[in-house]
Structures are given as C-alpha cells and as structure tokens.
Design a protein around this motif. Structure first.
Motif, PDB file in Angstrom:
ATOM      1  N   ARG A 131       0.849  -1.186   0.000  1.00  0.00           N
ATOM      2  CA  ARG A 131       0.000   0.000   0.000  1.00  0.00           C
ATOM      3  C   ARG A 131       0.885   1.236   0.000  1.00  0.00           C
ATOM      4  N   GLU A 132       0.519   2.226  -0.809  1.00  0.00           N
ATOM      5  CA  GLU A 132       1.285   3.472  -0.886  1.00  0.00           C
ATOM      6  C   GLU A 132       0.580   4.575  -0.120  1.00  0.00           C
ATOM      7  N   ASP A 133       1.328   5.224   0.757  1.00  0.00           N
ATOM      8  CA  ASP A 133       0.849   6.419   1.438  1.00  0.00           C
ATOM      9  C   ASP A 133       1.247   7.604   0.562  1.00  0.00           C
ATOM     10  N   ARG A 134       0.320   8.097  -0.232  1.00  0.00           N
ATOM     11  CA  ARG A 134       0.631   9.171  -1.172  1.00  0.00           C
ATOM     12  C   ARG A 134       0.931  10.481  -0.461  1.00  0.00           C
ATOM     13  N   ARG A 135       0.427  10.631   0.746  1.00  0.00           N
ATOM     14  CA  ARG A 135       0.728  11.836   1.507  1.00  0.00           C
ATOM     15  C   ARG A 135       2.215  11.906   1.847  1.00  0.00           C
ATOM     16  N   LEU A 136       2.789  10.767   2.205  1.00  0.00           N
ATOM     17  CA  LEU A 136       4.208  10.710   2.560  1.00  0.00           C
ATOM     18  C   LEU A 136       5.099  10.381   1.372  1.00  0.00           C
ATOM     19  N   GLY A 137       4.500   9.808   0.323  1.00  0.00           N
ATOM     20  CA  GLY A 137       5.299   9.399  -0.814  1.00  0.00           C
ATOM     21  C   GLY A 137       6.139   8.181  -0.512  1.00  0.00           C
ATOM     22  N   GLU A 138       5.541   7.184   0.116  1.00  0.00           N
ATOM     23  CA  GLU A 138       6.257   5.951   0.401  1.00  0.00           C
ATOM     24  C   GLU A 138       5.323   4.756   0.335  1.00  0.00           C
ATOM     25  N   ARG A 139       5.895   3.603   0.032  1.00  0.00           N
ATOM     26  CA  ARG A 139       5.126   2.364  -0.105  1.00  0.00           C
ATOM     27  C   ARG A 139       5.639   1.337   0.894  1.00  0.00           C
ATOM     28  N   THR A 140       4.702   0.645   1.551  1.00  0.00           N
ATOM     29  CA  THR A 140       5.049  -0.442   2.466  1.00  0.00           C
ATOM     30  C   THR A 140       4.544  -1.757   1.882  1.00  0.00           C
ATOM     31  N   LYS A 173       8.434   8.861  -4.270  1.00  0.00           N
ATOM     32  CA  LYS A 173       8.616  10.128  -4.984  1.00  0.00           C
ATOM     33  C   LYS A 173       9.829  10.850  -4.410  1.00  0.00           C
ATOM     34  N   THR A 174      10.498  11.616  -5.251  1.00  0.00           N
ATOM     35  CA  THR A 174      11.701  12.342  -4.850  1.00  0.00           C
ATOM     36  C   THR A 174      11.315  13.629  -4.134  1.00  0.00           C
ATOM     37  N   GLY A 175      11.983  13.891  -3.028  1.00  0.00           N
ATOM     38  CA  GLY A 175      11.730  15.096  -2.249  1.00  0.00           C
ATOM     39  C   GLY A 175      12.858  15.309  -1.272  1.00  0.00           C
TER      40      GLY A 175
END
Length: 324
Positions: free
Chosen positions: A266-275, A295-297
């Motif tokens: 599942r991807e947390d789009r708010r944080l830009g990371e997938r677990t 995502k890059t940030g």
C-alpha cells in the motif's frame, strides 16, 4: 522548535508504553514523526529498547521518538539501499493473492497458546541513521520472548540484542488488546472479514503525519507478521486486509534477509512511500516487510529504502530465554 521547547515537549508527554511498537516499526514511525516536528535538527543518539509485539499509539510514538535513537548494525546481510521502482498490480490482484494466502493459513495447524507460555520471535531489521535524507543503516538481529499473561507468569518478557538480555518490566500493566495481541485476544476476534476490518480500524490509533488507512495497514501487518493465532483468525485477517483502500499486489519484493517474494503493498501518497508485506512465492509464508520512497523530495530520491525487516523464526516456548 528549539532544543528547550523540544525537551519540554518530551517531559510533558506520557512515557511510552513498553509495548507501543515493535522495534522495526518504531524506527519507521520515529523517522516519520520527527520529520513532522523538526526534520532538520540533529538529534542525540540513545539505545532503542522496545519489545516485538505492539501497534501504533500516537502519543507513545511521539514520546519514543524524542527519547530513542538507533545503533548501526554490524550484520553481514543487507537488503541494499535502493529499491527498483515497479508498477504495482491492481486491487483485484491483491484480493486474489490474499485469498490464496488465507487458504494456506486455514490449512495450517496452530496449537493453542497457554497463558503461562511465551511467543518467541527472532527478527532482523535495518536501522535508520538519518532523518533527512533518509538512509537505511546496518542490520540488527533481535530475539523477543513475549508472555501471554504476565500476571500468571510474573514475567513481563525479555528480549536479546547484541548478545545482551534485557527484561521488560511494565507490560504486566497492559491489558490484552490491539496494543498487546495475545493468542486469547486474537482468538476472540470476529472471523467475518467485514466485521474484523471494522474492529481493527476502530481500535487503531492515528499516527501524526500518516494516512490513517496506512496506519491500519501497518496494524494488520504487525498482527499478521508477529502474532500467533488460530488458523481461522489468521485467514480472516488476510481477507479483512483486502478491504483496506489502496491495497495492491507487487510481483517481486526483497526482505531484510535478502529473500525474494511476492508482496501485498500500500502506498501512502501523503508521505510518498510504499510499504510491502512480503511472502514466499511458493509456500506463501510471511517473510518480512519493507518501506521505500515512491517520490523524490527532501527525504531522498524515489526508490530509497526507508526500512526493512525479516521474520526469521516464530514459535511458542514455555519460558523466557528458551530458544525453540
């Protein structure tokens, strides 16, 4: 936030419960919460002391984040620091995979765990060395002996890390529940997937800065990776997890021990990371988890590994310090 304000916040928050997070998840949420408070400030390093069984509790996680840092591991194995970004599957494919995993769970014989016994977990996990940019450090191996009923055993548990046994002293005050998921508590959960999903969602506490559905996903992941429960309950948890919005299938993933498998993610789009929850491709046995940036940030480039773990052994024993 200056140093004085930071220390004052630490004093005013309640002390973290001994069972607020498993060590690897605590590392991940520590990084997450510190990022929301003051991601640029250097932080003191102290030793992480956390047992294996527990789930997110927002205040406890914040307090732990203020008091805990990590030691770089010296383990030879490494999951690497980069994850090749790949297209995920669909929610429908996740449902199919979770149904297959649930079918395997239903066929697994699990002996009931007595109140005077201990759940033993041996795990391997990365450490997080920096907040910005994220950098997964070395690996640490850890063993936990978690009592089912500390009142019955007069022993609140113990863990071993770096060859040192450390007793856990406060767990006897924690009732069985989502923060201390004993066999008896897990066995009493509803086995209807819809009712079970609602029950876990209701009892999951939000984590600051994280998509709540992601926190629910993490809660399910902890129960499934470390809990010992009746086969019917385990199967129901997999089916209930399919109801979490955004859950997809990934065709390949690697745990902290370097083992490849298929994953539920599942991807947390708010944080830009997938677990990802990683399972053996043949046996569908739970192998471990990993989280990486999508995502890059300011936290780093897309594909940077945030953390990873591997469940190396899980068993029931009759006393602490007993190795199965």
């Amino acid at each position: 936030m200056n140093t004085t304000e930071y220390q004052d916040l630490a004093r005013r928050l309640p002390a973290p419960a001994e069972r607020d997070l498993p060590p690897d998840r605590h590392r991940h949420h520590k990084e997450l919460l510190l990022r929301t408070i003051d991601g640029d400030r250097p932080r003191p390093r102290r030793r992480l002391v956390r047992p294996a069984f527990a789930l997110p509790a927002a205040a406890a996680v914040v307090a732990g984040a203020l008091a805990v840092t990590l030691l770089p591991g010296a383990h030879d194995r490494s999951p690497g620091t980069r994850v090749p970004l790949a297209e995920s599957g669909t929610p429908r494919e996740a449902v199919v995979l979770l149904d297959r995993i649930a079918a395997v769970a239903m066929k697994t014989d699990t002996e009931p765990v007595r109140d005077d016994q201990y759940v033993y977990v041996r795990s391997l996990a990365t450490t997080t060395e920096h907040i910005k940019p994220v950098k997964a450090g070395g690996l640490k191996e850890r063993e936990d002996w978690v009592p089912q009923d500390p009142h019955a055993t007069h022993e609140a548990g113990v863990f071993r890390e770096d060859g040192e046994f450390v007793p856990v002293t406060s767990a006897d005050k924690d009732p069985a529940g989502i923060g201390r998921p004993t066999y008896k508590w897990l066995a009493a959960l509803p086995t209807d997937p819809g009712a079970l999903h609602e029950r876990i969602r209701k009892e999951t506490r939000p984590v600051r800065g994280q998509d709540f559905d992601q926190t629910v996903f993490d809660t399910f992941g902890t129960l499934l990776s470390r809990g010992v429960m009746p086969s019917r309950t385990e199967a129901a948890l997999y089916k209930a997890a399919a109801k979490i919005p955004g859950v997809v299938e990934m065709p390949d993933a690697v745990d902290a021990d370097g083992r490849h498998g298929v994953a539920i993610a599942r991807e947390d789009r708010r944080l830009g990371e997938r677990t990802e929850w990683i399972f053996d491709k043949e046996s569908l046995k739970f192998l471990g988890e990993r989280t990486y940036l999508t995502k890059t940030g300011e936290r780093g480039e897309a594909g940077t590994l945030v953390w990873a773990n591997a469940i190396l052994d899980r068993a029931v024993v009759d006393r602490p310090r007993q190795v199965p």
